[in-house]
Write a protein that holds these residues in place. Structure first.
Motif, PDB file in Angstrom:
ATOM      1  N   LYS A  69       0.838  -1.125  -0.031  1.00 59.81           N
ATOM      2  CA  LYS A  69      -0.019   0.067  -0.064  1.00 59.81           C
ATOM      3  C   LYS A  69       1.070   1.183   0.013  1.00 59.81           C
ATOM      4  CE  LYS A  69      -3.804  -0.136   2.348  1.00 59.81           C
ATOM      5  NZ  LYS A  69      -4.764   0.118   1.336  1.00 59.81           N
ATOM      6  N   ARG A  70       1.883   1.123   0.734  1.00 62.11           N
ATOM      7  CA  ARG A  70       2.834   2.476   0.373  1.00 62.11           C
ATOM      8  C   ARG A  70       3.678   2.305  -0.347  1.00 62.11           C
ATOM      9  NH1 ARG A  70       5.276   0.968   5.317  1.00 62.11           N
ATOM     10  NH2 ARG A  70       7.290   0.135   3.981  1.00 62.11           N
ATOM     11  N   GLU A  71       4.184   1.111  -0.956  1.00 67.26           N
ATOM     12  CA  GLU A  71       5.189   0.966  -1.926  1.00 67.26           C
ATOM     13  C   GLU A  71       4.871  -0.195  -2.913  1.00 67.26           C
ATOM     14  OE1 GLU A  71       9.971   0.211  -2.643  1.00 67.26           O
ATOM     15  OE2 GLU A  71       9.286   0.510  -0.725  1.00 67.26           O
ATOM     16  N   PRO A  72       4.006  -0.046  -3.849  1.00 66.50           N
ATOM     17  CA  PRO A  72       3.591  -0.997  -4.575  1.00 66.50           C
ATOM     18  C   PRO A  72       4.626  -1.811  -5.259  1.00 66.50           C
ATOM     19  CG  PRO A  72       2.545   1.235  -5.300  1.00 66.50           C
ATOM     20  CD  PRO A  72       3.619   1.334  -4.546  1.00 66.50           C
ATOM     21  N   GLY A  73       4.399  -3.418  -5.041  1.00 67.35           N
ATOM     22  CA  GLY A  73       5.251  -4.285  -5.347  1.00 67.35           C
ATOM     23  C   GLY A  73       6.251  -4.438  -4.530  1.00 67.35           C
ATOM     24  N   ALA A  74       6.355  -4.061  -3.304  1.00 65.37           N
ATOM     25  CA  ALA A  74       7.353  -4.137  -2.132  1.00 65.37           C
ATOM     26  C   ALA A  74       7.140  -5.599  -1.438  1.00 65.37           C
ATOM     27  CB  ALA A  74       7.558  -3.221  -1.331  1.00 65.37           C
ATOM     28  N   GLY A  75       5.837  -5.887  -1.374  1.00 64.84           N
ATOM     29  CA  GLY A  75       5.633  -7.245  -0.623  1.00 64.84           C
ATOM     30  C   GLY A  75       4.593  -6.660   0.482  1.00 64.84           C
ATOM     31  N   CYS A  76       4.188  -7.717   1.399  1.00 66.38           N
ATOM     32  CA  CYS A  76       3.379  -7.351   2.492  1.00 66.38           C
ATOM     33  C   CYS A  76       3.708  -8.078   3.852  1.00 66.38           C
ATOM     34  CB  CYS A  76       1.684  -7.615   2.303  1.00 66.38           C
ATOM     35  SG  CYS A  76       0.742  -7.340   3.720  1.00 66.38           S
ATOM     36  N   ASP A  77       4.320  -7.476   4.802  1.00 67.94           N
ATOM     37  CA  ASP A  77       4.871  -8.127   5.905  1.00 67.94           C
ATOM     38  C   ASP A  77       3.890  -8.756   6.981  1.00 67.94           C
ATOM     39  OD1 ASP A  77       7.600  -8.274   5.128  1.00 67.94           O
ATOM     40  OD2 ASP A  77       7.856  -6.275   6.239  1.00 67.94           O
ATOM     41  N   ALA A  78       2.660  -7.972   6.572  1.00 65.20           N
ATOM     42  CA  ALA A  78       1.429  -8.266   7.665  1.00 65.20           C
ATOM     43  C   ALA A  78       0.981  -9.713   7.194  1.00 65.20           C
ATOM     44  CB  ALA A  78       0.338  -7.025   7.393  1.00 65.20           C
ATOM     45  N   LEU A  79       1.059 -10.143   6.088  1.00 60.28           N
ATOM     46  CA  LEU A  79       0.507 -11.403   5.724  1.00 60.28           C
ATOM     47  C   LEU A  79       0.859 -12.926   6.481  1.00 60.28           C
ATOM     48  CD1 LEU A  79       0.106 -11.311   1.877  1.00 60.28           C
ATOM     49  CD2 LEU A  79      -1.562 -10.946   3.588  1.00 60.28           C
ATOM     50  N   GLU A  80       2.307 -12.419   6.831  1.00 63.31           N
ATOM     51  CA  GLU A  80       2.934 -13.804   7.654  1.00 63.31           C
ATOM     52  C   GLU A  80       3.257 -13.045   9.057  1.00 63.31           C
ATOM     53  OE1 GLU A  80       5.977 -15.750   5.441  1.00 63.31           O
ATOM     54  OE2 GLU A  80       4.620 -16.479   3.789  1.00 63.31           O
ATOM     55  N   GLY A  81       2.948 -11.975   9.316  1.00 64.59           N
ATOM     56  CA  GLY A  81       3.410 -11.092  10.495  1.00 64.59           C
ATOM     57  C   GLY A  81       2.131 -11.276  11.608  1.00 64.59           C
ATOM     58  N   PHE A  82       2.253 -10.009  12.122  1.00 65.09           N
ATOM     59  CA  PHE A  82       0.965  -9.481  13.283  1.00 65.09           C
ATOM     60  C   PHE A  82      -0.049  -8.930  12.565  1.00 65.09           C
ATOM     61  CE2 PHE A  82      -1.300  -7.104  16.308  1.00 65.09           C
ATOM     62  CZ  PHE A  82      -1.408  -8.079  17.362  1.00 65.09           C
ATOM     63  N   HIS A  83      -1.225  -9.889  12.405  1.00 64.38           N
ATOM     64  CA  HIS A  83      -2.353  -9.342  11.600  1.00 64.38           C
ATOM     65  C   HIS A  83      -3.685  -9.403  12.067  1.00 64.38           C
ATOM     66  CE1 HIS A  83      -1.316 -13.600  10.165  1.00 64.38           C
ATOM     67  NE2 HIS A  83      -2.337 -13.813  10.690  1.00 64.38           N
ATOM     68  N   ARG A  84      -3.705  -9.452  13.685  1.00 65.03           N
ATOM     69  CA  ARG A  84      -4.870  -9.677  14.176  1.00 65.03           C
ATOM     70  C   ARG A  84      -5.811  -8.630  14.078  1.00 65.03           C
ATOM     71  NH1 ARG A  84      -6.967  -7.947  19.337  1.00 65.03           N
ATOM     72  NH2 ARG A  84      -8.237  -9.768  20.495  1.00 65.03           N
ATOM     73  N   TYR A  85      -5.721  -7.527  13.659  1.00 62.72           N
ATOM     74  CA  TYR A  85      -6.533  -6.499  13.511  1.00 62.72           C
ATOM     75  C   TYR A  85      -7.111  -6.295  12.020  1.00 62.72           C
ATOM     76  CZ  TYR A  85      -5.153  -5.010  18.089  1.00 62.72           C
ATOM     77  OH  TYR A  85      -4.988  -4.982  19.500  1.00 62.72           O
TER      78      TYR A  85
END
Length: 333
Positions: free
Chosen positions: A130-146
């Motif tokens: 969302k911040r940098e298109p194509g960078a990847g998403c750390d939330a998917l395997e990180g802390f995503h309770r919310y």
């Protein structure tokens, strides 16, 4: 925070003219979200265009609807007697969000366009599409309770944070826009985008386009509407699950219903599947359960937020049961 130019626009037309002339311009309302993002260097506009001189009026329209100026503060909207009597879920949604100080500053237009509070989006040391298109998403395997369980993609599962927007989606509000190409309107259900492969594109606004007003249609059943928010603490917390709801009965048959969910979608989430099951059906616990199951069948939770499916189920059942009770006895708006 990076250096930037500042201009105050006298009205919407001048704001658009200034935005067209300037590079990397952002419109500034109350600043309760944008300024925070600038401090974190997530947003780096070269120019800020102050649009607080847009309309702060709340105007009656034929049939009992309202036109709400984009610069109306959240506090003023929640406190308006017409909103409290005709659309109580909207007042309740606003009062359940943020602090009194923020509500005094935040504007209607800015609230609709606020960006996600995902921690990875705010942390420039992490990967975020969302911040940098194509960078990847750390939330998917990180802390995503919310994070979201509806409207997600392999690129993003961040939730939309607004309580007010959830209420407006349930109310079938329309957004009045102004841009270089002129004026137009959008149903609020069409304003926000699901992330897909481009989570950085969050709305259907065109470049330099500006929200100038929000229109609430006349809606008799909205006088008995409800807003319920479930969160980790009693105040100043974003929703784990929220439900905006209203029901109209014809005897013991559900004639019409409006449902929207917060805290579970990548955009304010209209529960259209549940609505379709409920309309024209008997007002029973079995009907409610079938409608809730139909809506939640589309949920795609991550391991850390799978609890939201059951939490949404219980909240929807409780809220719909309360709406039916209010509709039977005439309600207490």
């Amino acid at each position: 925070m990076n250096a930037f130019d500042y201009h105050q626009a006298a009205d919407g037309t001048q704001a658009i003219e200034q935005a067209v002339r300037c590079q990397q311009a952002k419109y500034l309302g109350g600043g309760t979200n944008l300024v925070d993002l600038m401090r974190e260097t997530v947003e780096r506009p070269q120019t800020l265009i102050d649009v607080t001189r847009l309309s702060r009026d709340i105007t009656d329209i034929d049939g009992g609807g309202l036109i709400i100026g984009a610069a109306v503060t959240n506090a003023a909207l929640a406190g308006d007697a017409r909103v409290r009597s005709r659309y109580p879920l909207l007042a309740r949604a606003i009062l359940s969000g943020a602090s009194a100080q923020i509500r005094n500053m935040a504007t209607v237009g800015g609230n609709l366009l606020q960006r996600t509070r995902c921690a990875y989006f705010y942390d420039t040391a992490t990967r975020c599409n969302k911040r940098e298109p194509g960078a990847g998403c750390d939330a998917l395997e990180g802390f995503h309770r919310y994070h979201a369980i509806f409207g997600t993609s392999s690129s993003c599962s961040a939730t939309h944070p607004s309580d007010m927007a959830v209420a407006l989606v349930a109310l079938d509000a329309r957004v009045h826009l102004r841009g270089p190409a002129g004026d137009r309107q959008l149903a609020i259900t069409e304003l926000h985008r699901e992330p897909g492969e481009r989570p950085d594109l969050e709305t259907e606004l065109q470049p330099e386009e500006l929200i100038v007003a929000v229109e609430l249609p006349p809606l008799a059943m909205a006088a008995r509407s409800q807003y319920r928010k479930v969160r980790d603490r009693a105040s100043y917390a974003f929703a784990l699950v929220s439900v905006a709801s209203m029901v109209e009965l014809d005897g013991e048959t559900i004639q019409d219903v409006r449902l929207a969910l917060g805290g579970v979608g990548t955009k304010p989430w209209r529960a259209s599947r549940a609505e379709a099951v409920l309309r024209g059906q008997p007002a029973t616990a079995a009907t409610i359960a079938a409608a809730v199951d139909a809506e939640l069948a589309a949920a795609r939770p991550l391991p850390g937020n799978a609890f939201k499916v059951e939490l949404a189920r219980r909240t929807l059942i409780a809220e719909l049961s309360q709406c039916l009770s209010d509709a039977r006895d005439g309600g207490d708006a």
